[in-house]
Design an enzyme around this catalytic site. Structure first.
Site, mmCIF file in Angstrom:
data_model
loop_
_atom_site.group_PDB
_atom_site.id
_atom_site.type_symbol
_atom_site.label_atom_id
_atom_site.label_comp_id
_atom_site.label_asym_id
_atom_site.label_seq_id
_atom_site.Cartn_x
_atom_site.Cartn_y
_atom_site.Cartn_z
ATOM 1 N N GLN A 245 0.826 -1.207 0.000
ATOM 2 C CA GLN A 245 0.000 0.000 0.000
ATOM 3 C C GLN A 245 0.858 1.254 0.000
ATOM 4 O O GLN A 245 0.539 2.249 -0.653
ATOM 5 C CB GLN A 245 -0.937 0.012 1.206
ATOM 6 C CG GLN A 245 -2.093 -0.941 1.082
ATOM 7 C CD GLN A 245 -2.858 -0.750 -0.205
ATOM 8 O OE1 GLN A 245 -3.382 0.310 -0.485
ATOM 9 N NE2 GLN A 245 -2.919 -1.808 -1.013
ATOM 10 N N HIS A 248 1.888 2.916 -3.348
ATOM 11 C CA HIS A 248 0.889 3.586 -4.182
ATOM 12 C C HIS A 248 1.103 5.094 -4.239
ATOM 13 O O HIS A 248 0.903 5.723 -5.279
ATOM 14 C CB HIS A 248 -0.524 3.323 -3.637
ATOM 15 C CG HIS A 248 -1.156 2.086 -4.179
ATOM 16 N ND1 HIS A 248 -1.418 1.891 -5.508
ATOM 17 C CD2 HIS A 248 -1.604 0.966 -3.544
ATOM 18 C CE1 HIS A 248 -1.992 0.714 -5.689
ATOM 19 N NE2 HIS A 248 -2.106 0.129 -4.512
ATOM 20 N N GLU A 312 -9.751 1.552 4.308
ATOM 21 C CA GLU A 312 -10.035 1.050 2.963
ATOM 22 C C GLU A 312 -9.818 -0.462 2.881
ATOM 23 O O GLU A 312 -10.694 -1.213 2.458
ATOM 24 C CB GLU A 312 -9.140 1.767 1.956
ATOM 25 C CG GLU A 312 -9.314 1.286 0.523
ATOM 26 C CD GLU A 312 -8.277 1.882 -0.422
ATOM 27 O OE1 GLU A 312 -8.496 1.797 -1.644
ATOM 28 O OE2 GLU A 312 -7.250 2.412 0.054
ATOM 29 N N HIS A 313 -8.621 -0.896 3.260
ATOM 30 C CA HIS A 313 -8.297 -2.330 3.295
ATOM 31 C C HIS A 313 -8.060 -2.735 4.747
ATOM 32 O O HIS A 313 -7.273 -2.093 5.444
ATOM 33 C CB HIS A 313 -7.029 -2.639 2.496
ATOM 34 C CG HIS A 313 -7.072 -2.175 1.079
ATOM 35 N ND1 HIS A 313 -6.494 -0.978 0.666
ATOM 36 C CD2 HIS A 313 -7.615 -2.735 -0.023
ATOM 37 C CE1 HIS A 313 -6.680 -0.836 -0.625
ATOM 38 N NE2 HIS A 313 -7.354 -1.877 -1.082
ATOM 39 N N ASP A 346 -6.632 -6.652 -4.936
ATOM 40 C CA ASP A 346 -6.250 -5.630 -5.918
ATOM 41 C C ASP A 346 -6.387 -6.134 -7.342
ATOM 42 O O ASP A 346 -6.722 -5.362 -8.243
ATOM 43 C CB ASP A 346 -4.793 -5.202 -5.693
ATOM 44 C CG ASP A 346 -4.661 -4.035 -4.737
ATOM 45 O OD1 ASP A 346 -5.690 -3.456 -4.357
ATOM 46 O OD2 ASP A 346 -3.514 -3.709 -4.378
ATOM 47 N N HIS A 406 -52.769 19.217 -2.236
ATOM 48 C CA HIS A 406 -52.681 17.784 -1.973
ATOM 49 C C HIS A 406 -54.047 17.258 -1.509
ATOM 50 O O HIS A 406 -54.515 16.208 -1.962
ATOM 51 C CB HIS A 406 -51.649 17.501 -0.879
ATOM 52 C CG HIS A 406 -50.223 17.578 -1.319
ATOM 53 N ND1 HIS A 406 -49.655 18.719 -1.804
ATOM 54 C CD2 HIS A 406 -49.226 16.624 -1.327
ATOM 55 C CE1 HIS A 406 -48.384 18.490 -2.080
ATOM 56 N NE2 HIS A 406 -48.101 17.221 -1.814
#
Length: 416
Positions: A245, A248, A312-313, A346, A406
């Site tokens: 990670q 990235h 996230e993970h 991934d 209405h």
């Protein structure tokens, strides 16, 4: 990575990180909305995407890219595609049209796919063909009629991935200009109903700006991984997964939570060893240095941190981890056990890698077939049912709310 005790953990660790306003983004979007292709060409040149004379990747280019892709690469892409497709089909199978009758009131909903979506696929020096698979395949399984792809400096491998996944059109544009073009449409690029896919801070800012003109998946920030582990975990696996990670982005967030100080120290040593030989150490080394290892007294504390952070993970690598999965509520994707590596998610296990970051997993999951359909309700009511079951109730509630048109609408039907 810095090792801290749980009582040293700052509350800033859990804070939502606001997306900064980028001054040029509204300007680019406005100009592309007004001037279309002309502005795309100008901004593409300005932002380093080259002198674009043709936006569309032609059929001949697609065929050439496919023919030049080594067979073993195609085989591996097809394995990933098969798994992603099977999981997407399984997800889609739970979506059903329904119709019920409540004392003569016929109610129901229909599952209706979006007509056209845009998939943004990052490109350039490090193409991400896997992101093409993750965006295109669930859209096609959901029944989207047309999927277009925008990717800057698109590489042959990404073109091949788009072809295999089922993209209908591919365009070689990226950045803010791609998001604007898909949102508003130009002479060449069709307007889409929704834009999905990862991107840098400029792409994210652009998606935020055009939301409402079209739908988006979500606003995602730098990648994140959190690993919960005890003394039974493999320090080599953990170190590699943290670095996976970290490479990235220089701003990627990596975190290990463990009950074992010995494991923490072993992980740090392995990180140093791997970094010394890692081709992406210039990026990974920066983000890993900012990462933290949190020492906790027990897994209950670790689970509480994970649920509050909503990473996230989320990898859980501790004894009998599979018996604890119901205790985890907030995560983009969950990886259970030492061999459920995040890298498999991934690329090829079948779940989607386009996932929520920055704590938004508290209210949304990752990209899936559900993002490409609308659940739309309907009702059919007969005169007899309206007059005997609904008119009086609707009229009374309308009067209570002071909405007299209405009330009129209901009262007229009670009399005629």
């Amino acid at each position: 990575m810095k090792i801290i005790n749980i009582n040293e953990l700052n509350q800033d660790f859990f804070q939502y990180k606001e997306f900064p306003e980028i001054e040029i983004v509204p300007e680019v979007i406005s100009n592309i909305k007004k001037y279309g292709n002309k502005s795309i060409t100008e901004y593409s040149k300005k932002f380093g995407d080259g002198d674009l004379t043709e936006f569309t990747v032609s059929k001949a280019e697609i065929d050439k890219a496919f023919q030049e892709t080594p067979p073993d690469i195609i085989d591996n892409l097809n394995i990933a595609i098969s798994n992603i497709r099977e999981f997407a089909k399984a997800q889609f199978s739970i979506l059903k049209n329904i119709e019920i009758d409540i004392d003569g009131i016929k109610l129901g909903h229909k599952i209706i796919p979006l007509n056209r979506i845009g998939a943004y696929v990052p490109g350039g020096n490090y193409p991400l063909p896997s992101s093409a698979l993750m965006s295109i395949i669930p859209a096609k399984i959901a029944g989207v009629e047309e999927v277009i792809v925008c990717s800057p400096k698109i590489q042959p491998i990404t073109i091949t991935a788009c072809k295999l996944a089922g993209a209908d059109k591919i365009f070689r544009i990226g950045g803010v200009q791609a998001i604007a073009a898909m949102a508003y449409g130009t002479e060449t690029i069709p307007k889409v109903d929704k834009i999905v896919g990862p991107g840098n801070k400029f792409v994210t800012a652009a998606k935020k700006e055009v939301y409402g003109i079209c739908g988006i998946d979500f606003l995602a920030g730098p990648s994140e991984v959190m690993i919960l582990a005890d003394e039974t975990a493999n320090p080599e696996f953990i170190a590699a997964d943290l670095l996976a990670q970290a490479e990235h982005d220089k701003e990627a967030e990596v975190c290990l939570i463990t009950t074992s100080k010995e494991l923490a120290e072993k992980v740090n040593k392995k990180i140093e060893q791997f970094l010394a030989k890692l081709e992406t150490s210039d990026i990974a080394g920066i983000s890993i240095q900012e990462g933290i290892i949190i020492l906790v007294d027990n897994m209950t504390q670790a689970i509480d941190i994970a649920n509050k952070k909503a990473p996230e993970h989320l990898e859980i690598c501790f004894d009998k981890a599979d018996t604890f999965i119901d205790k985890f509520k907030n995560y983009g994707s969950l990886f259970i056990g030492n061999y459920s590596a995040e890298v498999f998610g991934d690329y090829c296990s079948g779940t989607n890698h386009i996932l929520p970051t920055n704590g938004i997993a508290r209210y949304t999951g990752g990209l899936s077939v559900f993002d490409f359909v609308k659940i739309q309700s309907f009702q059919q009511i007969s005169k007899q049912t309206a007059q005997s079951k609904l008119c009086a109730t609707a009229s009374k509630i309308a009067q209570l709310e002071g909405l007299y048109a209405h009330k009129l609408s209901s009262d007229l039907r009670s009399e005629n």
